[in-house]
Design a protein around this motif. Structure first.
Motif, mmCIF file in Angstrom:
data_model
loop_
_atom_site.group_PDB
_atom_site.id
_atom_site.type_symbol
_atom_site.label_atom_id
_atom_site.label_comp_id
_atom_site.label_asym_id
_atom_site.label_seq_id
_atom_site.Cartn_x
_atom_site.Cartn_y
_atom_site.Cartn_z
ATOM 1 N N LYS A 6 22.800 142.064 78.149
ATOM 2 C CA LYS A 6 22.390 140.757 77.627
ATOM 3 C C LYS A 6 22.908 140.494 76.209
ATOM 4 O O LYS A 6 22.710 139.395 75.669
ATOM 5 C CB LYS A 6 20.869 140.648 77.641
ATOM 6 C CG LYS A 6 20.269 140.717 79.036
ATOM 7 C CD LYS A 6 18.744 140.664 78.988
ATOM 8 C CE LYS A 6 18.136 140.776 80.386
ATOM 9 N NZ LYS A 6 16.644 140.750 80.339
ATOM 10 N N LEU A 7 23.538 141.487 75.589
ATOM 11 C CA LEU A 7 24.043 141.299 74.227
ATOM 12 C C LEU A 7 25.236 140.354 74.233
ATOM 13 O O LEU A 7 26.115 140.447 75.094
ATOM 14 C CB LEU A 7 24.454 142.642 73.617
ATOM 15 C CG LEU A 7 23.346 143.666 73.399
ATOM 16 C CD1 LEU A 7 23.934 144.983 72.894
ATOM 17 C CD2 LEU A 7 22.297 143.138 72.430
ATOM 18 N N ARG A 8 25.269 139.469 73.278
ATOM 19 C CA ARG A 8 26.370 138.518 73.147
ATOM 20 C C ARG A 8 27.341 139.008 72.082
ATOM 21 O O ARG A 8 26.933 139.374 70.982
ATOM 22 C CB ARG A 8 25.848 137.130 72.778
ATOM 23 C CG ARG A 8 24.967 136.493 73.843
ATOM 24 C CD ARG A 8 24.463 135.132 73.396
ATOM 25 N NE ARG A 8 23.674 135.230 72.170
ATOM 26 C CZ ARG A 8 24.041 134.734 70.992
ATOM 27 N NH1 ARG A 8 25.194 134.096 70.853
ATOM 28 N NH2 ARG A 8 23.252 134.862 69.929
ATOM 29 N N ILE A 9 28.625 138.986 72.396
ATOM 30 C CA ILE A 9 29.686 139.341 71.459
ATOM 31 C C ILE A 9 30.507 138.084 71.182
ATOM 32 O O ILE A 9 30.882 137.370 72.117
ATOM 33 C CB ILE A 9 30.604 140.436 72.039
ATOM 34 C CG1 ILE A 9 29.787 141.649 72.480
ATOM 35 C CG2 ILE A 9 31.659 140.852 71.021
ATOM 36 C CD1 ILE A 9 30.606 142.699 73.207
ATOM 37 N N GLY A 10 30.792 137.801 69.913
ATOM 38 C CA GLY A 10 31.591 136.612 69.644
ATOM 39 C C GLY A 10 31.690 136.275 68.175
ATOM 40 O O GLY A 10 31.367 137.086 67.299
ATOM 41 N N ASP A 11 32.151 135.060 67.918
ATOM 42 C CA ASP A 11 32.370 134.542 66.571
ATOM 43 C C ASP A 11 31.109 134.745 65.733
ATOM 44 O O ASP A 11 30.041 134.244 66.081
ATOM 45 C CB ASP A 11 32.712 133.046 66.665
ATOM 46 C CG ASP A 11 33.063 132.430 65.317
ATOM 47 O OD1 ASP A 11 32.747 133.039 64.269
ATOM 48 O OD2 ASP A 11 33.639 131.339 65.306
#
Length: 479
Positions: free
Chosen positions: A308-313
């Motif tokens: 569920k972890l979000r990776i991004g800007d």
């Protein structure tokens, strides 16, 4: 690209003879700024300015010094969004975490200022008639602060505040990867009226400018946060002049979960303690020891939560931003390869991201490794990234033995409902900072320090503040 200057003796200086260090945004690899690559000459110039200013600064009442530091804390708060945005650009942490770091910097300064009325000494009777013995706490003199790239603003404030309130002057050199936060802090210090020379900021490399300040007779104390390797070098360089040093170094925190633990609470803490700031925290969950009876259930929940972890800007406030540099990813990849070659099993492969929106920047997805030996390289070495190894243990005693089998001694975690186990850990686990049934995150009134290869000295609270003072004994005879 912004060209930034250094701050010495109350003046912004663009040294003509120095080269430049480029500052990269780790999310997109764009060069956002350049700073002077100071040599030994500029390092010594900063020390001379600090030495010149220190005597008059120390002569001020402590409460007057604190008023200036309070003003700096207020300015950090007022400029929090600009500071956080700059922090994201140079370091890569998500904007929400960057805002948290700015708040932490303000808290460090505020707490330090509140110590102004706590600089206490002692008066005791002498063995001689008409005489008393007085012990005073006085400033050390010129303090050099060397800070790491993972929390460049908070670490600078953590050292600067108590140093100034105690009556010292200060020269800061942030890590060359993240030099902008220290320069931003200097700009605010100038605006709130910190006297010229009391706070100086240079930029450069530890092997040159940093070494010059450590070895110079003009500096009286060295406080450094960084790697164990760098700490050893500073220790050696400071030895000839018997400098006072405080070193907060690497960690390899064991995360112990017993069969009676609240698993949901432990899983969430394990996520926070491993993946905050992309795992670039010295107190991170670096190795998990799970009781065999709950290991499968814990890992099922843990892997689901990672999904569920979000990776991004980082400006979109994800859970994970980029690693600080490509070189740092290279180190982690090599360590994972060594771990697998030594028998580790990749439960969640993860690794470097290179495609699509991740084609630019330094991105990693989480990696989880299962081990059956405590001498695997990834158990022995600090990872400092989104990689976590785990082992199954048969008992509480097994967990303690494996946790203590480490060169490090910074932080540790224990999840259990058994108060007897908690008390045994406080006595038998060889780590300076222990988190019971919660994730990491020290507080300003505590004491943050490491044992063994994790350092000497420490920061925060009354004990950390006392490091910036030395004792003077006076025998007052009036006969």
């Amino acid at each position: 690209m912004e060209r930034r200057d250094i701050f010495i003796g109350g003046e912004w200086i663009n040294p003509s003879g120095a080269g430049r260090i480029e500052v990269e945004n780790p999310a997109n690899e764009q060069i956002i700024a350049s700073v002077p690559d100071c040599g030994a000459d500029l390092a010594l110039e900063a020390l001379e300015a600090a030495r010149k200013a220190q005597t008059s600064w120390a002569a001020m009442p402590a409460i007057a010094r604190a008023k200036v530091v309070h003003a700096l804390a207020a300015s950090v708060q007022k400029n929090s969004e600009a500071l956080a945005t700059s922090l994201v650009a140079e370091q890569g942490k998500p904007i929400g975490q960057a805002r948290g770091e700015v708040q932490a910097a303000a808290n460090f300064l505020t707490y330090a200022a509140e110590n102004a009325r706590r600089i206490e000494g002692d008066i005791m009777p002498s063995d001689n008639p008409d005489e008393e013995i007085m012990i005073r706490r006085v400033p050390r003199g010129v303090v050099v602060g060397l800070t790491a790239w993972n929390y460049p603003l908070a670490l600078a404030a953590r050292k600067l505040g108590p140093a100034l309130v105690a009556g010292n002057s200060f020269v800061l050199m942030s890590h060359e990867i993240t030099p902008l936060s220290g320069l931003n802090l200097a700009r605010l210090a100038q605006q709130v009226g910190v006297p010229a020379g009391v706070f100086n900021v240079i930029t450069g490399r530890g092997a040159i400018a940093g070494r010059a300040m450590v070895e110079s007779p003009l500096s009286d104390m060295i406080t450094m946060t960084g790697s164990t390797r760098a700490g050893r070098e500073i220790y050696r360089s400071a030895a000839d002049r018997l400098k006072v040093i405080s070193l907060e170094l690497g960690g390899k925190a064991p995360f112990i979960v017993m069969e009676d633990a609240d698993l949901d609470k432990a899983v969430e803490a394990a996520i926070v303690a491993r993946f905050t700031n992309c795992g670039q925290v010295c107190t991170c969950n670096e190795r998990m020891y799970l009781h065999r009876d709950i290991a499968d259930r814990f890992m099922q929940k843990f892997i689901q939560r990672i999904g569920k972890l979000r990776i991004g800007d980082p400006m979109d406030d994800p859970d994970l931003g980029p690693k600080v540099s490509g070189v740092e990813i290279d180190k982690i990849e090599a360590l994972v390869e060594q771990a697998i070659a030594a028998g580790a099993k990749a439960i969640l492969p993860g690794g470097r991201l290179r495609e699509g929106s991740f084609s630019k920047g330094h991105w990693m997805s989480p990696t989880v490794l299962e081990l059956d030996r405590n001498d695997n390289p990834i158990i022995r070495s600090e990872v400092f990234g989104p990689v976590v190894p785990f082992m199954r243990v048969d008992s509480f005693e097994d967990a303690l033995t494996k946790a203590n089998d480490s060169d490090y001694g910074l932080s540790a975690y224990l999840f259990t409902r058994d108060i007897q186990r908690m008390m045994r850990v406080s006595r038998e686990l060889n780590f300076a900072e222990i988190y019971f049934n919660r994730a990491n995150g020290e507080q300003v009134q505590g004491y943050h320090a490491g044992w063994n290869q994790s350092g000497i000295g420490g920061e925060d609270g009354k004990y950390g503040f006392d490091n910036y003072l030395k004792k003077q004994t006076m025998y007052v005879n009036w006969s």
